[in-house]
Write an enzyme that holds these catalytic residues in place. Structure first.
Site, PDB file in Angstrom:
ATOM      1  NE  ARG A 121      -1.536   1.527   3.782  1.00  0.00           N
ATOM      2  CZ  ARG A 121      -0.934   2.688   4.069  1.00  0.00           C
ATOM      3  NH1 ARG A 121      -1.176   3.766   3.340  1.00  0.00           N
ATOM      4  NH2 ARG A 121      -0.095   2.760   5.081  1.00  0.00           N
ATOM      5  CB  VAL A 122       1.778   4.012  -1.950  1.00  0.00           C
ATOM      6  CG1 VAL A 122       3.079   3.237  -2.046  1.00  0.00           C
ATOM      7  CG2 VAL A 122       0.939   3.809  -3.211  1.00  0.00           C
ATOM      8  CB  SER A 123      -0.409   7.624   1.479  1.00  0.00           C
ATOM      9  OG  SER A 123       0.029   6.913   2.618  1.00  0.00           O
ATOM     10  CB  SER A 124      -1.115   9.805  -2.843  1.00  0.00           C
ATOM     11  OG  SER A 124       0.286   9.877  -3.004  1.00  0.00           O
ATOM     12  CD  GLN A 141       3.041   8.099  -1.466  1.00  0.00           C
ATOM     13  OE1 GLN A 141       1.969   7.643  -1.068  1.00  0.00           O
ATOM     14  NE2 GLN A 141       4.017   8.450  -0.640  1.00  0.00           N
TER      15      GLN A 141
END
Length: 203
Positions: free
Chosen positions: A9-12, A15
């Site tokens: 997972r990345v936040s945006s 990314q």
């Protein structure tokens, strides 16, 4: 048959997941068994993660992640998820925590159980201390504001009468967040504000 899944997972959306995916592949996770999300870790309501958690992972499977904060940015959520996987006999391996990656001979699964219990206890202690610190700071801030005669803003949203029951059903995955909001008569923003307050132990 027992399976191994990976989660990244990345936040945006701007990314990149490449580094996490490579680490999972290097650990032997098949590319087709890697689930990804590009969304903030402040909430567990992520499409990919919910599908992995509630549909794909089964008793005896293994979940590999790069670091604990890929599960969530909220330590209480991490603690909750580790307990969920423990109850469902799903082994969680964390690449950045080498002790969880040890390959053990058959019959020594108790070592993983011990490591998992230690992780849960440590995270529970950290989460509890953070809740206490937050409460103390809030109390101090309110006291200072009252001394200054500062208006403390609009009244906080209150929990609906059947909050505990609906919240429990939602957390177990029995109902969706949308169903929970509708049953409680809450807007999305209010619902998640109350969830945050409830999970932080605030009333």
């Amino acid at each position: 048959m027992k399976k191994t899944y990976g989660y990244a997972r990345v936040s945006s959306r701007d990314q990149h997941l490449d580094r996490q995916i490579k680490a999972l592949l290097d650990c032997g996770v098949a590319e087709r068994d890697i689930v990804t999300d590009k969304i903030s870790g402040t909430s567990l309501e992520r499409e990919g993660y919910m599908a992995l958690r509630n549909t794909m992972l089964r008793d005896g499977d293994t979940l590999i992640i790069k670091s604990l904060d890929r599960l969530s940015r909220n330590k209480q959520h991490i603690l909750q998820e580790l307990r969920h996987y423990k109850e469902h006999h799903i082994q969680v391996k964390v690449i950045d925590l080498p002790t969880t990656m040890i390959q053990l001979p058959e019959g020594q699964e108790w070592v993983f159980e011990m490591i998992n219990n230690i992780l849960i206890e440590v995270l529970a202690s950290i989460a509890e201390q953070e809740r206490l610190t937050t409460r103390q700071r809030q109390a101090e801030g309110i006291a200072v504001a009252k001394e200054k005669g500062t208006h403390l803003g609009r009244p906080a949203a209150t929990y609906p009468p059947d909050w505990d029951q609906i919240y429990t059903l939602w957390k177990k995955g029995t109902i969706t967040a949308v169903r929970a909001m509708n049953d409680l008569g809450l807007k999305r923003s209010t619902f998640y504000k109350l969830v945050h307050r409830y999970e932080e132990g605030l009333q």
